[in-house]
Enzyme design. Structure first.
Site, PDB file in Angstrom:
ATOM      1  N   CYS A 177       0.796  -1.324  -0.015  1.00 57.86           N
ATOM      2  CA  CYS A 177      -0.119   0.039  -0.132  1.00 57.86           C
ATOM      3  C   CYS A 177       0.848   1.288   0.020  1.00 57.86           C
ATOM      4  O   CYS A 177       0.782   2.285  -0.816  1.00 57.86           O
ATOM      5  CB  CYS A 177      -1.068  -0.013   1.136  1.00 57.86           C
ATOM      6  SG  CYS A 177      -1.845  -1.560   1.530  1.00 57.86           S
ATOM      7  N   ARG A 206       6.006 -11.211   6.213  1.00 59.79           N
ATOM      8  CA  ARG A 206       5.459 -10.985   7.443  1.00 59.79           C
ATOM      9  C   ARG A 206       5.866 -12.191   8.562  1.00 59.79           C
ATOM     10  O   ARG A 206       6.254 -13.418   8.146  1.00 59.79           O
ATOM     11  CB  ARG A 206       3.857 -11.116   7.288  1.00 59.79           C
ATOM     12  CG  ARG A 206       3.144 -10.108   6.533  1.00 59.79           C
ATOM     13  CD  ARG A 206       1.945 -10.219   6.197  1.00 59.79           C
ATOM     14  NE  ARG A 206       1.272  -9.206   5.416  1.00 59.79           N
ATOM     15  CZ  ARG A 206      -0.082  -9.103   4.933  1.00 59.79           C
ATOM     16  NH1 ARG A 206      -0.916 -10.266   5.391  1.00 59.79           N
ATOM     17  NH2 ARG A 206      -0.265  -8.407   3.983  1.00 59.79           N
ATOM     18  N   GLN A 224       1.446 -11.237  -3.579  1.00 62.55           N
ATOM     19  CA  GLN A 224      -0.125 -10.987  -3.681  1.00 62.55           C
ATOM     20  C   GLN A 224      -0.268 -10.253  -5.226  1.00 62.55           C
ATOM     21  O   GLN A 224       0.536  -9.661  -5.479  1.00 62.55           O
ATOM     22  CB  GLN A 224      -0.597  -9.943  -2.856  1.00 62.55           C
ATOM     23  CG  GLN A 224      -0.555 -10.614  -1.187  1.00 62.55           C
ATOM     24  CD  GLN A 224      -1.444  -9.672  -0.503  1.00 62.55           C
ATOM     25  OE1 GLN A 224      -1.992 -10.187   0.633  1.00 62.55           O
ATOM     26  NE2 GLN A 224      -1.260  -8.360  -0.698  1.00 62.55           N
ATOM     27  N   ASP A 226      -1.667  -7.910  -6.193  1.00 62.03           N
ATOM     28  CA  ASP A 226      -2.020  -6.362  -5.585  1.00 62.03           C
ATOM     29  C   ASP A 226      -2.403  -5.525  -6.643  1.00 62.03           C
ATOM     30  O   ASP A 226      -1.838  -5.476  -7.801  1.00 62.03           O
ATOM     31  CB  ASP A 226      -1.059  -6.003  -4.607  1.00 62.03           C
ATOM     32  CG  ASP A 226      -1.445  -5.782  -3.366  1.00 62.03           C
ATOM     33  OD1 ASP A 226      -2.566  -5.356  -3.286  1.00 62.03           O
ATOM     34  OD2 ASP A 226      -0.785  -5.634  -2.311  1.00 62.03           O
ATOM     35  N   HIS A 228      -3.750  -1.096  -6.402  1.00 62.23           N
ATOM     36  CA  HIS A 228      -4.335  -0.178  -5.840  1.00 62.23           C
ATOM     37  C   HIS A 228      -4.903   1.047  -6.770  1.00 62.23           C
ATOM     38  O   HIS A 228      -4.222   1.430  -7.759  1.00 62.23           O
ATOM     39  CB  HIS A 228      -3.218   0.596  -4.882  1.00 62.23           C
ATOM     40  CG  HIS A 228      -2.810  -0.056  -3.718  1.00 62.23           C
ATOM     41  ND1 HIS A 228      -1.649  -1.106  -4.264  1.00 62.23           N
ATOM     42  CD2 HIS A 228      -3.248  -0.124  -2.569  1.00 62.23           C
ATOM     43  CE1 HIS A 228      -1.353  -1.807  -2.760  1.00 62.23           C
ATOM     44  NE2 HIS A 228      -2.414  -1.186  -2.036  1.00 62.23           N
ATOM     45  N   LYS A 309     -13.727  -3.656   4.458  1.00 64.97           N
ATOM     46  CA  LYS A 309     -13.175  -4.673   3.273  1.00 64.97           C
ATOM     47  C   LYS A 309     -14.289  -5.666   2.981  1.00 64.97           C
ATOM     48  O   LYS A 309     -15.142  -5.894   3.997  1.00 64.97           O
ATOM     49  CB  LYS A 309     -11.725  -5.078   3.648  1.00 64.97           C
ATOM     50  CG  LYS A 309     -11.814  -5.948   4.628  1.00 64.97           C
ATOM     51  CD  LYS A 309     -10.633  -6.505   5.038  1.00 64.97           C
ATOM     52  CE  LYS A 309     -10.441  -7.595   6.207  1.00 64.97           C
ATOM     53  NZ  LYS A 309      -9.138  -8.545   6.176  1.00 64.97           N
ATOM     54  N   HIS A 355      -7.966  -0.767  -2.409  1.00 65.41           N
ATOM     55  CA  HIS A 355      -7.084  -1.850  -2.448  1.00 65.41           C
ATOM     56  C   HIS A 355      -7.857  -3.113  -2.846  1.00 65.41           C
ATOM     57  O   HIS A 355      -8.850  -3.439  -2.245  1.00 65.41           O
ATOM     58  CB  HIS A 355      -6.318  -2.146  -1.035  1.00 65.41           C
ATOM     59  CG  HIS A 355      -5.860  -0.583  -0.287  1.00 65.41           C
ATOM     60  ND1 HIS A 355      -4.936  -0.601   0.190  1.00 65.41           N
ATOM     61  CD2 HIS A 355      -6.594   0.527   0.150  1.00 65.41           C
ATOM     62  CE1 HIS A 355      -4.530   0.548   0.799  1.00 65.41           C
ATOM     63  NE2 HIS A 355      -5.688   1.250   0.762  1.00 65.41           N
TER      64      HIS A 355
END
Length: 493
Positions: A177, A206, A224, A226, A228, A309, A355
């Site tokens: 992000c 993580r 991921q 991902d 945005h 979300k 996101h």
């Protein structure tokens, strides 16, 4: 035991109190003996803190009847056979090492699956106006403080002291992000660029607790799919509906059914309550307008710290539900990073950000696919699509010609040399879950007809070399869910 005592109750044991959803029984005599079974044992740390002494945890199963218990045990047995860790070893896909716990080593076969999924992802996203980016892996503590991750996510990050400033840390990114915000701020933006869809598949780290690690399903290093999306408030509904269309496209390819779970604000959140109210209402109305109530649920307190979300819940072939992708509506981070665009009136305005991930963690998605299909992946992502088995050395030349034709057609093909007898090599091809197998003997070497062995059902199909290769190629390139003979000889998915 669903029917015994479904209300929420207080559970007490030796001075320890807990609020449980149950269901409970008042005393052990209410438990049917033939519906009870001690299942397994495991170690556990008090309150999840590994500094505490390890405790013994006992797992037991309890059902209303022996029949229901046996049905559940049968399901567990089938799940064990489909364990992606066992399948991964059999198919030579990946492994883990104590040198890097929770971080998979991808082998060539496994990486092929990974790359095929990403290739499909890139094609589909390019059609829809997404622009792919990549960004640094490590950032100064200051960035994580601005984003809010330092306050809300620090304990799950890999951190190291900044050698140039020992009072500060450097952190490996647990999510993409903040980098999307930096890319947006790279230059002055206009409302004409919106929606601006920035996508990336960078590695993330993580620091999951060691006891939580589980093959590919819970790892410390992952990627991921991902994205945005920076946009104006007037564009939110259309954009989220576009994303939901994309979700349907992706999950239908794998025959996965799915539902949604709307996560509302957690106890710790950033931003004002009014903005949160607006964001939650927008997502709720989109779900209500698009789906029947059985298709989604509401989960208070499970939103991200920066916005509500929609989690995407898939159901696999064993009826198990998994949380995969998510769609998050964010009114907070763009403002924290000073993101602005010039609106139609010529004034600066802060964008809103969506996101979203579709696959979710690539590692987890692959693990679930392996269990869902019991390793028999759709032909288009199978790491090896065709196996060629010459009966003897004298058939190798003819086999090599056929292999060259397969490769020119874009098929992933291997030759299993005649070191072992044919039955042993067929078993090996079966172990590797190769969808198409061709045995080359005297008959095949002397004619233009080839016998094709298809899938686990040991079906056979005799075709000319050119026709066989073309049908297999079309089956693989069509994103078919199953090998061609299982889908009616040539029907596309």
């Amino acid at each position: 035991m669903r029917s015994l005592n479904p209300q929420i109750s207080i559970y007490r044991h030796s001075g320890f109190f807990d609020l449980c959803s149950g269901p409970h029984v008042k005393e052990a005599s209410e438990i049917p003996i033939d519906g009870f079974k001690v299942h397994r044992f495991a170690g556990a740390y008090w309150k999840g803190d590994e500094r505490n002494p390890m405790l013994q945890r006992i797992y037991a199963l309890c059902f209303e009847s022996k029949e229901i218990l046996e049905k559940h045990l049968k399901s567990l047995k089938e799940a064990k056979k489909r364990d992606h860790r066992l399948i991964g070893k059999e198919m030579d896909l990946f492994f883990f090492s104590d040198d890097a716990p929770g971080m998979p080593y991808w082998l060539p076969n496994g990486l092929q699956i990974y790359e095929e999924l990403i290739s499909f992802w890139r094609k589909e996203h390019k059609k829809r106006g997404y622009k792919e980016i990549s960004s640094p892996l490590i950032h100064h503590q200051d960035m994580w403080e601005v984003s809010g991750h330092w306050e809300h996510f620090r304990d799950e990050m890999f951190l190291m002291r900044n050698p140039k400033n020992p009072d500060k840390f450097l952190g490996m990114k647990p999510m993409n992000c903040p980098d999307a915000m930096v890319v947006f701020n790279y230059k002055k933006r206009s409302y004409r660029e919106l929606p601006l869809r920035l996508a990336d598949c960078d590695s993330l780290h993580r620091f999951e607790k060691s006891g939580a690690l589980h093959g590919l399903l819970r790892v410390r290093r992952f990627s991921q799919d991902d994205a945005h999306i920076f946009l104006m408030q007037s564009q939110i509904k259309q954009e989220i509906n576009n994303i939901l269309d994309l979700v349907d496209r992706f999950y239908a390819i794998f025959g996965l059914s799915y539902s949604f779970r709307l996560g509302l604000r957690p106890k710790k959140f950033v931003g004002g309550s009014a903005q949160w109210d607006d964001a939650e209402e927008i997502l709720l109305q989109i779900l209500k307008n698009r789906f029947v109530s059985e298709k989604f649920s509401i989960d208070p307190g499970e939103g991200a710290f920066y916005g509500p979300k929609i989690d995407i819940m898939i159901e696999d072939s064993l009826g198990r539900k998994w949380q995969m992708g998510s769609i998050q509506l964010d009114f907070q981070l763009p403002g924290r990073f000073g993101c602005k665009f010039v609106n139609q009136q010529g004034a600066d305005e802060v964008p809103i950000v969506i996101h979203r991930v579709i696959y979710g963690s690539m590692e987890r998605f692959i693990g679930i696919l392996l269990e869902h299909f019991a390793g028999r992946l759709p032909p288009w992502i199978a790491p090896i699509q065709v196996a060629l088995l010459p009966v003897a050395e004298r058939h190798s030349e003819r086999c090599a010609q056929f292999m060259s034709l397969c490769e020119n057609a874009g098929l992933r093909v291997i030759e299993m040399l005649p070191k072992d007898r044919i039955p042993a090599r067929i078993r090996m091809a079966e172990k590797l879950k190769i969808p198409f197998v061709v045995v080359f003997g005297d008959k095949e070497a002397a004619s233009d007809l080839i016998s094709l062995r298809i899938g686990k059902k040991q079906q056979h199909l005799s075709l000319s070399i050119i026709e066989l290769i073309e049908r297999v190629r079309r089956n693989c390139s069509s994103l078919a869910l199953v090998p061609l003979e299982e889908m009616g000889n040539d029907k596309e998915a």
